[in-house]
Scaffold this motif. Sequence first.
Motif, PDB file in Angstrom:
ATOM      1  N   PRO A  61      -3.136   5.678  -1.307  1.00  0.00           N
ATOM      2  CA  PRO A  61      -3.437   4.262  -1.043  1.00  0.00           C
ATOM      3  C   PRO A  61      -4.436   4.130   0.113  1.00  0.00           C
ATOM      4  O   PRO A  61      -4.417   4.922   1.050  1.00  0.00           O
ATOM      5  CB  PRO A  61      -2.076   3.682  -0.656  1.00  0.00           C
ATOM      6  CG  PRO A  61      -1.087   4.581  -1.270  1.00  0.00           C
ATOM      7  CD  PRO A  61      -1.694   5.950  -1.270  1.00  0.00           C
ATOM      8  N   ARG A  92       5.218   0.675  -5.128  1.00  0.00           N
ATOM      9  CA  ARG A  92       5.287   1.303  -3.797  1.00  0.00           C
ATOM     10  C   ARG A  92       4.493   0.509  -2.764  1.00  0.00           C
ATOM     11  O   ARG A  92       4.875   0.443  -1.609  1.00  0.00           O
ATOM     12  CB  ARG A  92       4.898   2.768  -3.851  1.00  0.00           C
ATOM     13  CG  ARG A  92       3.432   3.042  -4.050  1.00  0.00           C
ATOM     14  CD  ARG A  92       3.165   4.525  -3.869  1.00  0.00           C
ATOM     15  NE  ARG A  92       1.764   4.809  -4.143  1.00  0.00           N
ATOM     16  CZ  ARG A  92       1.240   6.026  -4.098  1.00  0.00           C
ATOM     17  NH1 ARG A  92       1.995   7.052  -3.797  1.00  0.00           N
ATOM     18  NH2 ARG A  92      -0.041   6.216  -4.351  1.00  0.00           N
ATOM     19  N   ARG A 131       6.735  -2.146  -1.623  1.00  0.00           N
ATOM     20  CA  ARG A 131       7.786  -1.595  -0.752  1.00  0.00           C
ATOM     21  C   ARG A 131       7.215  -1.279   0.642  1.00  0.00           C
ATOM     22  O   ARG A 131       7.813  -1.620   1.660  1.00  0.00           O
ATOM     23  CB  ARG A 131       8.350  -0.329  -1.399  1.00  0.00           C
ATOM     24  CG  ARG A 131       9.517   0.278  -0.680  1.00  0.00           C
ATOM     25  CD  ARG A 131      10.182   1.354  -1.522  1.00  0.00           C
ATOM     26  NE  ARG A 131       9.254   2.420  -1.861  1.00  0.00           N
ATOM     27  CZ  ARG A 131       8.952   2.807  -3.107  1.00  0.00           C
ATOM     28  NH1 ARG A 131       9.523   2.222  -4.140  1.00  0.00           N
ATOM     29  NH2 ARG A 131       8.085   3.797  -3.319  1.00  0.00           N
ATOM     30  N   ILE A 132       6.027  -0.671   0.648  1.00  0.00           N
ATOM     31  CA  ILE A 132       5.429  -0.303   1.939  1.00  0.00           C
ATOM     32  C   ILE A 132       5.118  -1.557   2.755  1.00  0.00           C
ATOM     33  O   ILE A 132       5.398  -1.624   3.951  1.00  0.00           O
ATOM     34  CB  ILE A 132       4.155   0.557   1.727  1.00  0.00           C
ATOM     35  CG1 ILE A 132       4.555   1.931   1.185  1.00  0.00           C
ATOM     36  CG2 ILE A 132       3.371   0.692   3.017  1.00  0.00           C
ATOM     37  CD1 ILE A 132       3.380   2.779   0.716  1.00  0.00           C
ATOM     38  N   GLU A 153      12.400   5.685   3.425  1.00  0.00           N
ATOM     39  CA  GLU A 153      11.425   4.587   3.285  1.00  0.00           C
ATOM     40  C   GLU A 153      10.458   4.540   4.471  1.00  0.00           C
ATOM     41  O   GLU A 153       9.266   4.300   4.294  1.00  0.00           O
ATOM     42  CB  GLU A 153      12.160   3.246   3.129  1.00  0.00           C
ATOM     43  CG  GLU A 153      12.816   3.099   1.766  1.00  0.00           C
ATOM     44  CD  GLU A 153      13.184   1.660   1.446  1.00  0.00           C
ATOM     45  OE1 GLU A 153      12.346   0.761   1.690  1.00  0.00           O
ATOM     46  OE2 GLU A 153      14.312   1.428   0.973  1.00  0.00           O
ATOM     47  N   GLU A 184       7.991   7.310   3.940  1.00  0.00           N
ATOM     48  CA  GLU A 184       6.969   6.990   2.941  1.00  0.00           C
ATOM     49  C   GLU A 184       5.921   6.039   3.530  1.00  0.00           C
ATOM     50  O   GLU A 184       4.714   6.201   3.333  1.00  0.00           O
ATOM     51  CB  GLU A 184       7.608   6.327   1.716  1.00  0.00           C
ATOM     52  CG  GLU A 184       6.580   5.959   0.645  1.00  0.00           C
ATOM     53  CD  GLU A 184       7.081   4.925  -0.355  1.00  0.00           C
ATOM     54  OE1 GLU A 184       7.691   3.917   0.090  1.00  0.00           O
ATOM     55  OE2 GLU A 184       6.872   5.104  -1.559  1.00  0.00           O
ATOM     56  N   THR A 185       6.398   5.026   4.277  1.00  0.00           N
ATOM     57  CA  THR A 185       5.496   4.038   4.859  1.00  0.00           C
ATOM     58  C   THR A 185       4.535   4.698   5.835  1.00  0.00           C
ATOM     59  O   THR A 185       3.340   4.405   5.845  1.00  0.00           O
ATOM     60  CB  THR A 185       6.317   2.945   5.570  1.00  0.00           C
ATOM     61  OG1 THR A 185       7.246   2.418   4.634  1.00  0.00           O
ATOM     62  CG2 THR A 185       5.427   1.831   6.082  1.00  0.00           C
ATOM     63  N   LEU A 243       2.053   7.269   3.779  1.00  0.00           N
ATOM     64  CA  LEU A 243       0.988   6.658   2.975  1.00  0.00           C
ATOM     65  C   LEU A 243       0.240   5.569   3.728  1.00  0.00           C
ATOM     66  O   LEU A 243      -0.864   5.200   3.359  1.00  0.00           O
ATOM     67  CB  LEU A 243       1.578   6.075   1.678  1.00  0.00           C
ATOM     68  CG  LEU A 243       2.241   7.086   0.755  1.00  0.00           C
ATOM     69  CD1 LEU A 243       2.847   6.393  -0.454  1.00  0.00           C
ATOM     70  CD2 LEU A 243       1.239   8.143   0.308  1.00  0.00           C
TER      71      LEU A 243
END
Lengths: 900, 586
Positions: free
Chosen positions: A57, A77, A80-81, B541, B544-545, B548
């Motif tokens: 991304p 995603r 979610r992010i 989570e 992941e945040t 990415l």
Amino acid sequence: MLKLTIDGIEVEVEEGTTLLAATQKVGADVPTLCDSKALEPYGACRMCLVEVEGQKPKASCHTPAQAGMVVSTTSNRLERIRRNIVEMVVSDHPLECLGCAANNRCELQAVAADVGFRKVRYEAPAQHHPAPDFSHPFLKLDMDKCIACARCVRVCDEVQGSFILGMAGRGYDMKVIAGNDTGFEEADCRSCGQCAVECPVGAIMDRAVVSDGLPDRVVNTTCAYCGVGCSLNVHVKDDQVTMIEPSPQGSANRGHACVKGRFAHEYSRSGDRLTSPLMRTEDGTFREASWDEALDFVATRLTEIKAAHGPEAFAAISSSRCTNEENYLAQKFTRVVMGTNSIDNCSRVCHSPSAFGLGKSLGTGAGTNSFEDIEHTDCVLLVGANPTEAHPVYGARIKQAVLGGAKLVVLDPRRTELAKLADVHLALNPGSNVAVVNAMQHVVLKEGLIDASFIAAHTDGFEEYAKTFDDLTPEWAETLSGVPADQIREAARTYATAGNALILWGLGVTEAGHGSNTVFGLINLGLMTGNMGRLGTGTNPIRGQNNVQGASDVGALPNVFSDYRPVGDPVARQEHRDIWGVEPPSDAGLTIPDMFDAAHSGRLKAMWITAEDVAQSDPNTEHVVGALEALELLVVQEIFLSETAKLAHVVFPGATFLEKDGTFVNSDRRIQRVRHALPVLGAARRDLDIYQLVAERMGADLGFGSPPDPAKVMDEIAALSPLWRGVSYERLQGDAAFLQWPCESADDPGTAIVHEGGAFLSGKAHFRAVPWQEPGELPDDEFPMFLTTGRQLFHYNVGTQTRRSSLMQLDTAKSERVRIHPKDARRLSIHDGETVRVVSRRGHIDVEAQVTRATKPGTVFMTFHFPETRTNLLLSSAADEYTQCPEYKVSAVRLEKAAS
Amino acid sequence: MSANLIALQNRFLGQGETVYDRLAQLAHDRGALRDEDLLALAKELSLPPAHVRSVAKFYDELRVEAPAKRALQVCNGESCAVAGAEGCHAHLATALGGADGVVVGEVTCLGYCGSGPNALLVEDGVKKVFSLRGEGLAAVERALLDGAAFDPVEPVNVVHAPRSDREKVLLSRFGPELTDLAAARAAGVYGALEAALKGTPQAVVDAVKASKIRGRGGAGFPAGLKLQTVKDASSKRGDKYVVVNADEGDAGAFIDKELLEQAPHSVLEGTILAAYAVGASQGFVYLRGEYPRAIGIWKKALADARAAGILGDSVLGSGFAFDVKLVEGHGAYICGEETSLLRSLEGVPAQVSPKPPYPAIHGYKAAPTVVNNVETLAAYPWIVERGGEAYAALGAGDSRGTKLLSLSGSVAKPGLYEVELGTTLRTILFELAGGVPGGKAFKAVQIGGPLGGIFGEQHLDLPLTFEALAKAGGMLGHAGIVVYDEDVDLVRIGRGLMKFCAVESCGKCFPCRIGSVRATEVFDKILAGRGTQADIDLLGEVNETMLLGSLCALGGGIPIPIKNLLTFFVSEFEAYVPGAKTPPVL
């Protein structure tokens, strides 16, 4: 151009476009927190992540679009992010939305709702709880709410250029600081308020919003302070202004504003506003009168005076603070109803030499280029102007251009903010402009830095002109200006060899005994180097008042009609006769200084002065007051009982810009709408209406209805002004809409660069050699120092507005100071803060001294913002030989210890 | 945001001088920077106080507000942690709590990871690095309590001889004696440069391209392509730069440190080759402040090179002008990130900048800039001398040449090794380094510093290449390798990594700034025995945040080992959360 696919839609964008901008093009709504159109991409919040096929991304705000990219703005995603980022932000943010003044205008709130954020899952997260900072007079800092997006810091850097704010520390403890983290109070903040505009949450807010809440309505209008012409959005609640914000669409200000435009508006509802007509009584005091009585009285007396003494017994001064339509009506009243050309406006005392010089040399009396040119120039030659204080929004743009690499040459006796940044600063003696500018021309000529092909193609008179420069050497100028000859050479070379170079000047050029000659010299410089008619070049006066350009454009001048058409021009006369239905007077009328002389001599019997405090702001105050006192009838139209109004027989209460409709023309010929945000206070009336009401009672009709419709007034201005022919209210409808004249037809988009490509309105441009002459007075044994005058950031002119505003809370705005260089202070044993006496041939005043390196040794500086200090009393009565613009900038004085 | 601040500095300080340099000098002279020092400097330089303060407050060493007579810092890097640094720190903090003028703090990695736990003592601006092993702890405690002089012996990293001459590239001209310029030249250093200066700059670029060497700092970008990009890029003012990234901050890595100390002239030769290749006339060595010995060696190396005409107006008489300025780091790991490093050199707050624009196009002061790691530059002379093809003949797959490895932690023979890329982990850990000592079982290995993956038994046959490690869920990184034995609690290691990220985050991007703090808190909750599967899922989570969403490789890299822990070693969490499972989102 390149093509990419976003959410299945193919879109074509320019090379260098960010993905975020591309997503907006297809109407996708990618959330952001740290992004702002006014700022460079920053890449902090990461809310704007998008999916790019085959890649991780990408943060769309700083990722350039590339050909063939396949982009999705949503995915499981990504959602979610984004939700997780909001959760992180909120985990260190108070959850008191309902009690927050930013409620419903908070970007975090909107984005949180948008991404479906529900609750914080972290148990007892560490948080920051800084105490609120109340030290700023206009802003409230509640950094407990800060999300560290740095938009405030960035705008203070990238737009305002003041660098008051910073992001200090690292990681989780990084925070916004003001100054050396001492709070705003000690940080020398310029109070432009832009940090509050950018703040996406409630961390930095206008105090007014914090206390007053959301407005009932928001009205777009144009600022009534300096000549930048900022487009403003006025927030109104219960018929009171709660806040003024710059319009993001504003073409002149591009979303920026300054402390005055933004915060100094309370004068409009000040308790001492005039709300009823006043008439002088037998014992010399005023009594309130009805409109009928006051109007009848004025109409009767004007009729009588005209009958007894002829039209030339009347003169009017209209105001560069008022709208074009009001100025047009004032001149039409004077010419049609009274039958004289004796109408003038206060550009007489500021930029009349600019209009004169530009008109003579190039064919029209306005600046040649636009504000935008500053972003496209390689060199700025700034002469006698302090725009970061007097024109803060444009000053900030100049500063940005210079920090961005443009060269800067400054001619100014003072070490202003921009002079500090200059490549070359010529700190010349007041009154020596012509010498230095002549020497610069000498250098350009002698060193062969001219653009011969431009000169040959587009100018005349060069050869004869060039012959006169042999003796005007930098060494010669050094003896007159105190500036080393080599610096003058460097200045000339820097300007002449830069590529695209533009010249800006202010009142430091024009308010001088030979202001017109300096203007001619600067135009010569532009012409001989070919710096004309292109983007990033030109010769431009920075106009001091909101509508000083327009007041003259629409004919409030004694020798011309609107669009500067001479009153003797047969075609213009015919057109006016056709539309006005009467024969316009043919002889040029009186200028403002002539009016006062004529009043003294008894030839002038009646004056009507609108929104111009001549008894305060014009030089040689006693002469002016004597003139006004000698009149049989003085009518003054004002919002406050000014020094001039106090001398009137009748005072008409006028309206502020917040209460009326019309147009202003800014410094770069931008015609913009003024729209009323408030009802007129009490029984005061719009100035436009008052002229018509008097005319009616004199048996005339100004022709635009009663009350007059400003749109119809504009239609007549357009009809009688070739360069305005395409202007109409219809074309000025939207927020921040504008037209730059020349605009010659309904489909003419307006003109950013006049004389483009060397096509001068005068045909060929003219060189004009100008002689050196001394200023009206020079220091001598008795009065050994120069006094020069100017403005400061927090005040405007004689302070009528700013002194009735919250700006008075600022220490620097409270009172006048005479600025003196430490060298002089030492020599005279004067200490900072001490009261001293400033003595000139005209008189003396006592004032506090401020010791500062911002002025040069041998020269002291004062502003004219404080009527009680009576700075103008000291000033020389010399004036420009062509335009009678007074020499405010050069007087000889001495400083003494004040008598205890 | 930084362009204007640079312009202001240029205006008021003169080209090349920065607020950062001035602050560093002041801090060195006074031992601290008080508020009034910052304000006085701002006034002296006519610069905004907020700018001066923002720069100062970015660095651990420039943030100190009260001078300490003696500042003792215990390393908290992974290798030292495994060796018991935490206990040493706690002990010293208590024991020296009342000692006059002594402040006890922490530091991350002093580059002697095989000798840990290590510590740094700063007194009168002089930095002394020593080990707390054996007598070390008691000795420093005694000296500081008594106010006595303390002159410890600086540890030595063991440099292991390569298995064969084939694998001897970087170690071919290497040794403590080579700090001497004459000795270095006698050994052949600057020979490649001398030859290259007779040829074209493009020939140097071509050789590097042919070698297929990828950047050794961690990102693995093809070095030849970078040189070509900078060479071809147009510069508005005509200036280009070469920056030696010697800010080797990874705990467990002492590769650059040893090159800087034992092959300084080879690194400088590589730097000049890069400058000649791209047409740069100014270089910088940005060297971390935790390597005092290396700094001393470089001061001398640069002065010697200047005196010998190797730097200056005409490098080795060729007419090519190039000089190098040494800039010391002041305690900010993030300055090893290239954009942060460039901001630090520019003297503006060193927050990371978005890429693009890449430094190769828009680097130091917006000019095209080569930012190369020390080890990359150290390879250039060999490549130019022997030809790119010779270098490319070494290695495996898309990972050519040799790599220096620093091994520490639970390993019998810690130290520096040079191996051909493609060598398996098993060979490195067990054949070369002798496996786990003390009869303990191997549990895990972290490769590539704090941002590198953590692998287990099942990964030991992975070849050491950029691509194989990436495919397995890690990265080669800078190839600092730390081995964990059966006694090491990997959940604590994970917590330490997140905490490190929280401490060292520049603070600019939200996921890294806030995420690392929140993740540390979640780890703490789990370690305290109060965690549930929901916390492990939340950790996933956050991870992941950060992975990415972060702006740079710090916030985007720390999640790599955490992700490995939560997948390969989720059983480690069972001690705290019974039945712990790999989170669904990671």
